[in-house]
Design a protein around this motif. Structure first.
Motif, PDB file in Angstrom:
ATOM      1  N   ASP A 297       6.225   4.242  13.204  1.00  0.00           N
ATOM      2  CA  ASP A 297       6.764   5.988  13.831  1.00  0.00           C
ATOM      3  C   ASP A 297       4.786   6.755  13.193  1.00  0.00           C
ATOM      4  O   ASP A 297       5.624   8.018  13.196  1.00  0.00           O
ATOM      5  CB  ASP A 297       7.777   6.564  12.423  1.00  0.00           C
ATOM      6  N   LYS A 298       4.471   6.342  13.129  1.00  0.00           N
ATOM      7  CA  LYS A 298       2.689   6.783  12.877  1.00  0.00           C
ATOM      8  C   LYS A 298       2.800   8.090  11.470  1.00  0.00           C
ATOM      9  O   LYS A 298       2.327   8.878  11.745  1.00  0.00           O
ATOM     10  CB  LYS A 298       2.362   7.371  13.987  1.00  0.00           C
ATOM     11  N   CYS A 299       3.903   7.943  10.575  1.00  0.00           N
ATOM     12  CA  CYS A 299       3.862   8.058   9.421  1.00  0.00           C
ATOM     13  C   CYS A 299       3.586   7.674   8.182  1.00  0.00           C
ATOM     14  O   CYS A 299       3.751   7.118   7.901  1.00  0.00           O
ATOM     15  CB  CYS A 299       5.237   8.393   9.522  1.00  0.00           C
ATOM     16  N   LYS A 300       1.773   8.456   7.699  1.00  0.00           N
ATOM     17  CA  LYS A 300       1.558   7.179   6.614  1.00  0.00           C
ATOM     18  C   LYS A 300       2.500   7.726   5.118  1.00  0.00           C
ATOM     19  O   LYS A 300       2.536   9.023   4.865  1.00  0.00           O
ATOM     20  CB  LYS A 300       0.308   8.371   6.451  1.00  0.00           C
ATOM     21  N   GLU A 324      -0.152  -6.642  -3.559  1.00  0.00           N
ATOM     22  CA  GLU A 324      -0.118  -6.136  -2.230  1.00  0.00           C
ATOM     23  C   GLU A 324      -0.560  -4.752  -1.836  1.00  0.00           C
ATOM     24  O   GLU A 324      -0.766  -3.781  -0.880  1.00  0.00           O
ATOM     25  CB  GLU A 324       0.098  -6.450  -1.102  1.00  0.00           C
ATOM     26  N   MET A 325       0.745  -3.989  -2.264  1.00  0.00           N
ATOM     27  CA  MET A 325       0.965  -2.892  -1.169  1.00  0.00           C
ATOM     28  C   MET A 325      -0.185  -1.431  -2.324  1.00  0.00           C
ATOM     29  O   MET A 325      -0.221  -0.681  -1.492  1.00  0.00           O
ATOM     30  CB  MET A 325       2.639  -2.235  -2.115  1.00  0.00           C
ATOM     31  N   ILE A 331      -6.843   0.766   1.341  1.00  0.00           N
ATOM     32  CA  ILE A 331      -7.206   0.865   2.975  1.00  0.00           C
ATOM     33  C   ILE A 331      -6.979   2.136   3.408  1.00  0.00           C
ATOM     34  O   ILE A 331      -7.889   2.721   4.425  1.00  0.00           O
ATOM     35  CB  ILE A 331      -6.429  -0.321   3.218  1.00  0.00           C
ATOM     36  N   GLN A 332      -5.497   2.508   2.872  1.00  0.00           N
ATOM     37  CA  GLN A 332      -5.268   3.665   4.205  1.00  0.00           C
ATOM     38  C   GLN A 332      -6.355   5.017   3.399  1.00  0.00           C
ATOM     39  O   GLN A 332      -5.728   6.296   3.891  1.00  0.00           O
ATOM     40  CB  GLN A 332      -4.047   3.639   3.578  1.00  0.00           C
ATOM     41  N   GLY A 333      -6.569   5.035   2.399  1.00  0.00           N
ATOM     42  CA  GLY A 333      -7.237   6.024   1.473  1.00  0.00           C
ATOM     43  C   GLY A 333      -6.792   6.824   0.961  1.00  0.00           C
ATOM     44  O   GLY A 333      -7.432   8.235   0.088  1.00  0.00           O
ATOM     45  N   ARG A 334      -5.583   6.103  -0.183  1.00  0.00           N
ATOM     46  CA  ARG A 334      -5.033   6.960  -1.101  1.00  0.00           C
ATOM     47  C   ARG A 334      -5.443   6.432  -1.937  1.00  0.00           C
ATOM     48  O   ARG A 334      -4.958   5.059  -2.678  1.00  0.00           O
ATOM     49  CB  ARG A 334      -3.733   6.870  -0.517  1.00  0.00           C
ATOM     50  N   LYS A 335      -5.595   6.913  -3.024  1.00  0.00           N
ATOM     51  CA  LYS A 335      -5.932   6.628  -4.374  1.00  0.00           C
ATOM     52  C   LYS A 335      -5.075   6.501  -4.788  1.00  0.00           C
ATOM     53  O   LYS A 335      -4.362   7.531  -5.730  1.00  0.00           O
ATOM     54  CB  LYS A 335      -7.460   7.381  -4.888  1.00  0.00           C
ATOM     55  N   PRO A 336      -4.780   5.100  -5.906  1.00  0.00           N
ATOM     56  CA  PRO A 336      -3.503   4.550  -7.128  1.00  0.00           C
ATOM     57  C   PRO A 336      -3.697   5.872  -7.750  1.00  0.00           C
ATOM     58  O   PRO A 336      -4.821   5.661  -8.812  1.00  0.00           O
ATOM     59  CB  PRO A 336      -2.666   4.054  -6.888  1.00  0.00           C
ATOM     60  N   ASP A 337      -2.165   6.416  -8.395  1.00  0.00           N
ATOM     61  CA  ASP A 337      -2.919   7.282  -9.996  1.00  0.00           C
ATOM     62  C   ASP A 337      -2.807   5.940 -11.340  1.00  0.00           C
ATOM     63  O   ASP A 337      -2.086   5.242 -11.204  1.00  0.00           O
ATOM     64  CB  ASP A 337      -2.270   8.341 -10.254  1.00  0.00           C
TER      65      ASP A 337
END
Length: 483
Positions: A297-300, A324-325, A331-337
């Motif tokens: 659905d192209k929802c990040k 893996e998540m 990869i999607q450019g989101r930094k884990p906190d």
């Protein structure tokens, strides 16, 4: 206003003669810099101090510009000046930007002050528009008692409420947990032929869902459809979240399918609520499918989406999938906190994979995830658990490396961690590091216990006996050679 002479010295303005208010207004509107707009306003009267003065539209225009530029105090002073100089009432459209400016800045009580004193300050009797704006800002700022009193004041002075007024009141009552009173207000709307809109229904549905009364929320939802008020994505988000909170992930899935059939596009909040509910309901693999559907659905996914999924995977022992998540998230450019990394590290530790947990700690450092006041205790707990786990596996070198990383970033080492690490180093006959730890332990105000002292003294003792035996053997060999 700025000092007049200083302003004129910096940027003098050449005016045509005669100056007209419309000319000043055009220049103020065209100037994007609010400070230069003030200069234009001030220099007009300075050019002809006895032959020109601003009219009310000019005052209200600059006041609105000041309010929109987050200068509500100066905007208020300008309106008060207009009342003094012109002896005219201020129109309500000039007051509204001032009220909104205080509300946006988190000062709803200042908006309330201006509203209640506007008759004396600005010779203005506000309408339901101003009252509704202030009422909404009080509710948003959690000043619920003042919001109810303001609504009562509106009734006392016969200001008819609008749908927006009722919506603000319903939200205030739902926020305070007074759901019966909120429903009462909702019913009075229909009695007064004031048609509730989607915002009204959504507020009630959300209030019931957060209170665990999903059945009542569904009743309001059915009434919403009967009254031909189309449900929005907010409606479905509240209901899905409510079903998840009540432990009914199947009901949440049904609603999710229904909203897609109706053509209501889910957003990231909808997906996140559903993923979290499925994970807490033991349907982790279904939650993974939902995240895959997000890509279609192209929802990040956001951090909340991944957090719920990673937590669910770790609780079911699927730590590999959780890692893996995290990789997909990067990869999607989101930094884990820190919280998200902590869930994976705790999952690895629960699975006995302390080396992989130590590697995750290193990745956190490399990616710049640093502890703050909120996550400090989480960082302390994670690092100490990893060090103790490595000591349990007799990997003194890796445990000591994690300890040094902790020390370099000021993360506290717990007494039990110190003692286990010293004991592990002593068993490896690493006397130098063990002695260093004892010293750092004492400097940090942590006194080793009897077991720790015994372990390190034992190493010294063993080394002494070995030396004595070697000397005795050397003497024996020497005597035999001589004879």
């Amino acid at each position: 206003m700025k000092p007049l002479k200083a302003s004129l010295a910096r940027a003098p303005i050449r005016w045509t003669h005669p100056i007209t208010p419309s000319q000043v207004c055009v220049l103020i509107r065209a100037e994007p810099d609010i400070h230069k707009a003030i200069l234009i306003f001030d220099s007009a009267t300075a050019e002809y101090p006895s032959g020109y003065r601003h009219d009310l539209p000019t005052f209200t225009l600059l006041s609105s510009r000041l309010a929109l530029s987050s200068h509500p105090r100066r905007a208020e002073q300008l309106l008060l000046r207009a009342v003094r100089e012109l002896s005219l009432p201020i129109p309500e459209p000039a007051l509204l930007p001032l009220l909104r400016s205080h509300a946006r800045a988190g000062r709803p009580l200042e908006s309330l002050r201006l509203l209640l004193h506007s008759p004396s300050l600005f010779s203005l009797q506000p309408s339901h528009r101003s009252y509704t704006l202030v009422l909404s800002s009080l509710v948003a700022g959690n000043h619920l008692s003042q919001a109810r009193h303001l609504y009562k004041h509106m009734k006392d002075i016969n200001i008819p409420p609008s749908v927006a007024t009722f919506n603000a009141l319903v939200k205030a009552l739902c926020s305070s947990g007074s759901l019966d009173a909120a429903v009462g207000v909702f019913r009075r709307m229909t009695d007064r032929h004031c048609k509730p809109d989607a915002c009204t229904y959504n507020t009630l549905i959300d209030g019931f869902c957060k209170s665990g009364k999903v059945g009542d929320a569904r009743d309001i939802f059915r009434e919403m459809q009967e009254k031909r008020c189309a449900p929005t994505v907010v409606t479905y988000c509240s209901l899905i979240h409510g079903h998840c909170l009540s432990g009914d992930p199947d009901g949440a899935l049904e609603l999710f399918d229904e909203m897609r059939v109706r053509g209501v596009k889910p957003n990231v909040v909808t997906y996140s609520a559903l993923v979290d509910g499925l994970c807490k309901g033991g349907r982790v693999m279904k939650a993974v499918e939902v995240v895959e559907q997000m890509a279609v659905d192209k929802c990040k996914p956001n951090v909340i989406t991944y957090s719920g999924l990673v937590d669910g995977l770790c609780r079911e022992g699927r730590v590999r999938e959780a890692m893996e998540m995290l990789d997909r998230m990067r990869i999607q450019g989101r930094k884990p906190d820190a919280g998200l990394c902590g869930k994976v590290i705790n999952g690895l530790c629960d699975s006995g994979k302390f080396h992989e947990a130590a590697n995750c700690l290193d990745e956190m450092v490399l990616s710049g995830v640093q502890p703050n006041r909120v996550t400090w205790s989480l960082h302390v707990r994670m690092h100490n658990v990893v060090v103790r786990g490595l000591c349990g596996e007799s990997d003194a070198n890796r445990a000591f490396q994690v300890y040094l990383s902790m020390r370099s970033r000021g993360i506290n080492t717990e007494p039990e961690t110190f003692q286990l690490l010293i004991d592990c180093l002593c068993k490896k006959d690493d006397l130098q590091r063990a002695a260093q730890l004892v010293y750092e332990m004492l400097v940090g105000g942590c006194v080793p216990d009897y077991v720790t002292w015994r372990a390190i003294v034992g190493v010294f003792w063993n080394r002494s006996r070995v030396r004595e035996s070697a000397e005795l053997m050397l003497d024996t060999i020497t005597d035999r050679v001589k004879t």
